[in-house]
Design a protein around this motif. Structure first.
Motif, PDB file in Angstrom:
ATOM      1  N   VAL A  94       0.852  -1.187   0.000  1.00  0.00           N
ATOM      2  CA  VAL A  94       0.000   0.000   0.000  1.00  0.00           C
ATOM      3  C   VAL A  94       0.885   1.233   0.000  1.00  0.00           C
ATOM      4  N   SER A  95       0.686   2.093  -1.001  1.00  0.00           N
ATOM      5  CA  SER A  95       1.481   3.325  -1.078  1.00  0.00           C
ATOM      6  C   SER A  95       0.721   4.521  -0.526  1.00  0.00           C
ATOM      7  N   SER A  96      -0.611   4.526  -0.658  1.00  0.00           N
ATOM      8  CA  SER A  96      -1.384   5.652  -0.135  1.00  0.00           C
ATOM      9  C   SER A  96      -2.849   5.259  -0.003  1.00  0.00           C
ATOM     10  N   VAL A  97      -3.544   5.977   0.871  1.00  0.00           N
ATOM     11  CA  VAL A  97      -4.986   5.809   1.084  1.00  0.00           C
ATOM     12  C   VAL A  97      -5.646   7.152   0.824  1.00  0.00           C
ATOM     13  N   ASP A  98      -6.702   7.137   0.021  1.00  0.00           N
ATOM     14  CA  ASP A  98      -7.364   8.393  -0.343  1.00  0.00           C
ATOM     15  C   ASP A  98      -7.856   9.126   0.903  1.00  0.00           C
ATOM     16  N   ALA A  99      -7.825  10.451   0.824  1.00  0.00           N
ATOM     17  CA  ALA A  99      -8.248  11.269   1.964  1.00  0.00           C
ATOM     18  C   ALA A  99      -9.758  11.331   2.101  1.00  0.00           C
ATOM     19  N   ARG A 100     -10.501  10.882   1.079  1.00  0.00           N
ATOM     20  CA  ARG A 100     -11.961  10.970   1.115  1.00  0.00           C
ATOM     21  C   ARG A 100     -12.596   9.595   0.983  1.00  0.00           C
ATOM     22  N   VAL A 101     -13.765   9.454   1.600  1.00  0.00           N
ATOM     23  CA  VAL A 101     -14.596   8.262   1.450  1.00  0.00           C
ATOM     24  C   VAL A 101     -15.743   8.603   0.512  1.00  0.00           C
ATOM     25  N   ASP A 102     -15.955   7.781  -0.486  1.00  0.00           N
ATOM     26  CA  ASP A 102     -17.026   8.025  -1.447  1.00  0.00           C
ATOM     27  C   ASP A 102     -18.373   7.962  -0.733  1.00  0.00           C
ATOM     28  N   ALA A 103     -19.139   9.030  -0.807  1.00  0.00           N
ATOM     29  CA  ALA A 103     -20.428   9.093  -0.103  1.00  0.00           C
ATOM     30  C   ALA A 103     -21.452   8.144  -0.702  1.00  0.00           C
ATOM     31  N   ALA A 104     -21.295   7.777  -1.973  1.00  0.00           N
ATOM     32  CA  ALA A 104     -22.264   6.886  -2.620  1.00  0.00           C
ATOM     33  C   ALA A 104     -21.982   5.431  -2.303  1.00  0.00           C
ATOM     34  N   THR A 105     -20.711   5.023  -2.352  1.00  0.00           N
ATOM     35  CA  THR A 105     -20.357   3.616  -2.141  1.00  0.00           C
ATOM     36  C   THR A 105     -19.866   3.325  -0.735  1.00  0.00           C
ATOM     37  N   ARG A 106     -19.588   4.356   0.061  1.00  0.00           N
ATOM     38  CA  ARG A 106     -19.030   4.201   1.402  1.00  0.00           C
ATOM     39  C   ARG A 106     -17.745   3.381   1.351  1.00  0.00           C
ATOM     40  N   ALA A 107     -16.924   3.681   0.366  1.00  0.00           N
ATOM     41  CA  ALA A 107     -15.642   2.993   0.209  1.00  0.00           C
ATOM     42  C   ALA A 107     -14.550   4.030   0.003  1.00  0.00           C
ATOM     43  N   VAL A 108     -13.346   3.652   0.395  1.00  0.00           N
ATOM     44  CA  VAL A 108     -12.187   4.516   0.211  1.00  0.00           C
ATOM     45  C   VAL A 108     -11.262   3.859  -0.806  1.00  0.00           C
ATOM     46  N   ILE A 109     -10.639   4.677  -1.648  1.00  0.00           N
ATOM     47  CA  ILE A 109      -9.742   4.159  -2.671  1.00  0.00           C
ATOM     48  C   ILE A 109      -8.347   3.993  -2.074  1.00  0.00           C
ATOM     49  N   VAL A 110      -7.813   2.792  -2.214  1.00  0.00           N
ATOM     50  CA  VAL A 110      -6.458   2.476  -1.749  1.00  0.00           C
ATOM     51  C   VAL A 110      -5.579   2.272  -2.978  1.00  0.00           C
ATOM     52  N   ARG A 111      -4.396   2.842  -2.949  1.00  0.00           N
ATOM     53  CA  ARG A 111      -3.457   2.700  -4.074  1.00  0.00           C
ATOM     54  C   ARG A 111      -2.323   1.769  -3.679  1.00  0.00           C
ATOM     55  N   GLY A 112      -2.163   0.703  -4.469  1.00  0.00           N
ATOM     56  CA  GLY A 112      -1.069  -0.228  -4.253  1.00  0.00           C
ATOM     57  C   GLY A 112       0.050   0.003  -5.251  1.00  0.00           C
ATOM     58  N   ASP A 113       1.277  -0.164  -4.798  1.00  0.00           N
ATOM     59  CA  ASP A 113       2.460   0.019  -5.640  1.00  0.00           C
ATOM     60  C   ASP A 113       3.042  -1.360  -5.934  1.00  0.00           C
ATOM     61  N   PHE A 114       3.140  -1.714  -7.234  1.00  0.00           N
ATOM     62  CA  PHE A 114       3.609  -3.032  -7.638  1.00  0.00           C
ATOM     63  C   PHE A 114       4.813  -2.905  -8.564  1.00  0.00           C
ATOM     64  N   PRO A 115       5.957  -3.502  -8.208  1.00  0.00           N
ATOM     65  CA  PRO A 115       7.066  -3.572  -9.170  1.00  0.00           C
ATOM     66  C   PRO A 115       6.631  -4.382 -10.395  1.00  0.00           C
ATOM     67  N   ASN A 116       7.080  -3.934 -11.560  1.00  0.00           N
ATOM     68  CA  ASN A 116       6.651  -4.586 -12.800  1.00  0.00           C
ATOM     69  C   ASN A 116       7.829  -4.703 -13.773  1.00  0.00           C
ATOM     70  N   PRO A 117       8.914  -5.378 -13.341  1.00  0.00           N
ATOM     71  CA  PRO A 117      10.121  -5.405 -14.184  1.00  0.00           C
ATOM     72  C   PRO A 117       9.916  -6.139 -15.498  1.00  0.00           C
ATOM     73  N   GLU A 118       9.018  -7.118 -15.532  1.00  0.00           N
ATOM     74  CA  GLU A 118       8.787  -7.878 -16.764  1.00  0.00           C
ATOM     75  C   GLU A 118       7.672  -7.290 -17.615  1.00  0.00           C
ATOM     76  N   ARG A 119       7.131  -6.160 -17.192  1.00  0.00           N
ATOM     77  CA  ARG A 119       6.091  -5.458 -17.957  1.00  0.00           C
ATOM     78  C   ARG A 119       4.854  -6.335 -18.178  1.00  0.00           C
ATOM     79  N   ARG A 120       4.537  -7.188 -17.222  1.00  0.00           N
ATOM     80  CA  ARG A 120       3.365  -8.051 -17.379  1.00  0.00           C
ATOM     81  C   ARG A 120       2.068  -7.299 -17.107  1.00  0.00           C
ATOM     82  N   LEU A 121       2.106  -6.417 -16.120  1.00  0.00           N
ATOM     83  CA  LEU A 121       0.916  -5.630 -15.799  1.00  0.00           C
ATOM     84  C   LEU A 121       0.884  -4.395 -16.688  1.00  0.00           C
ATOM     85  N   ARG A 122      -0.276  -4.145 -17.286  1.00  0.00           N
ATOM     86  CA  ARG A 122      -0.409  -3.008 -18.196  1.00  0.00           C
ATOM     87  C   ARG A 122      -1.595  -2.146 -17.780  1.00  0.00           C
TER      88      ARG A 122
END
Length: 362
Positions: A235-263
């Motif tokens: 986890v690299s960061s957590v959004d400062a706001r909670v979505d009022a419609a979904t009651r969910a917060v956006i979490v950002r994950g940081d993934f190394p991608n040396p083989e360029r598999r994730l696009r």
């Protein structure tokens, strides 16, 4: 006088018939004690024990490039040369497209000549002003003329620079959208550029888990595009706001991608692991769900089974967390639950079932 023969009464005949029937069956009634006449079921059991259990939060996330931009033209001009092919990996500052700029080159030469002349006039004026042969105001005018000529040269060079499109950062180029000779205008797409050496995965987490989110927590990602491959991140960061419609917060994950598999744009199943704790865990097949009732079959000391209503927590990888209803040390039926009834005697297929109390007393 002939003898008096009388037929026996009906009660006598009934009693005699019962005696004959008991004699034919061995002369004893069927046992009716607990655990004596009930059928025995062969099952597999397991003792409930506390073991380390790591809570996980699962969510679907979308891959985003660490840096992403759409390369466009700034001016209206004809493409003179294209320096890349689709899918090339380029470094920061690498030239991508050169636009025709003959007119601008000529204008730059004229501006440079004018700037040189203005500089010479200013130097002469400085010498004359030092000898008090010209007024100070005239020298100030020459300085302003010199400065305007120098600014004109800088403007022309910037204009020519706009005709050479360069990569703003290192990354992988998308499909080429222009060819030599094509006329481009401001906003014309040349290609996309993405830095995918590391990628971000943004995924929603219900606000009920907000207190358990923190930077640096381990993440595991999987994608249908790469079966059997697990991508490790954090986890690299957590959004400062909670979505009022979904009651969910956006979490950002940081993934190394040396083989360029994730696009960028890929869908990834993300699992966030929390610190391990002690929990009562049973195989998921031991938990029976009938309507709204959730229970397991618990083996008692006399070898019979009883229903134990339980509250199940998280289920993962064929295991289920039991939050209430069962204690550590209880023997639970794992396999063979479909044939059980309360009070039925069971035998463990592995020979671990407790000996019935009646057999111990005998």
């Amino acid at each position: 006088m002939p003898p008096d023969f009388r037929f026996p009464s009906f009660p006598v005949l009934l009693a005699g018939s019962l005696c004959l029937l008991l004699s034919a069956c061995g002369g004893e009634a069927a046992p009716t004690g607990p655990g004596q006449g009930a059928p025995t079921a062969v099952v597999t059991t397991e003792v409930a024990r506390l073991q380390p259990w790591s809570d996980t939060i699962s969510a679907l996330g979308t891959v985003k490039a660490r840096e992403s931009v759409t390369i466009t033209a700034k001016v209206s001009e004809t493409v003179e040369r294209v320096h890349f092919d689709s899918g090339d990996e380029v470094q920061a500052g690498a030239p991508l497209v050169t636009l025709s700029g003959n007119q601008q080159q000529a204008a730059l030469a004229a501006a440079e000549a004018a700037a040189k002349e203005a500089e010479q006039q200013y130097r002469r004026g400085t010498e004359l002003a030092g000898q008090q042969l010209i007024a100070r105001s005239q020298l100030d005018t020459q300085r302003a003329t010199r400065d305007a000529a120098v600014a004109r040269v800088a403007q022309m060079r910037a204009d020519i620079g706009d005709r050479r499109i360069r990569a703003p950062f290192a990354g992988v180029l998308g499909i080429r959208q222009v060819s030599p000779g094509a006329l481009v205008t401001p906003g014309t797409v040349v290609a996309t550029l993405d830095d995918i050496s590391r990628v971000y995965v943004d995924f929603p987490v219900p606000e009920v888990h907000l207190a358990h989110l923190a930077q640096g927590q381990a993440l595991a990602g999987t994608s249908v595009a790469w079966p059997g491959v697990t991508f490790a991140g954090e986890v690299s960061s957590v959004d400062a706001r909670v979505d009022a419609a979904t009651r969910a917060v956006i979490v950002r994950g940081d993934f190394p991608n040396p083989e360029r598999r994730l696009r960028p744009g890929m869908l990834v199943q993300v699992e966030l692991s929390r610190p391990a704790r002690e929990a009562l865990v049973l195989p998921e097949i031991a938990v029976v769900q009938v309507g709204r009732d959730t229970f397991v079959w618990r083996v008692k000391a006399d070898g019979t089974v009883e229903r134990a209503n339980v509250r199940v927590g998280e289920r993962r990888a064929g295991q289920a967390e039991i939050q209430a209803g069962v204690e550590a040390g209880d023997r639970i039926v794992v396999d063979g639950t479909g044939k059980l009834r309360p009070g039925m005697t069971v035998t463990d297929a592995g020979g671990e079932a407790p000996v019935p109390a009646a057999a111990q007393e005998g």
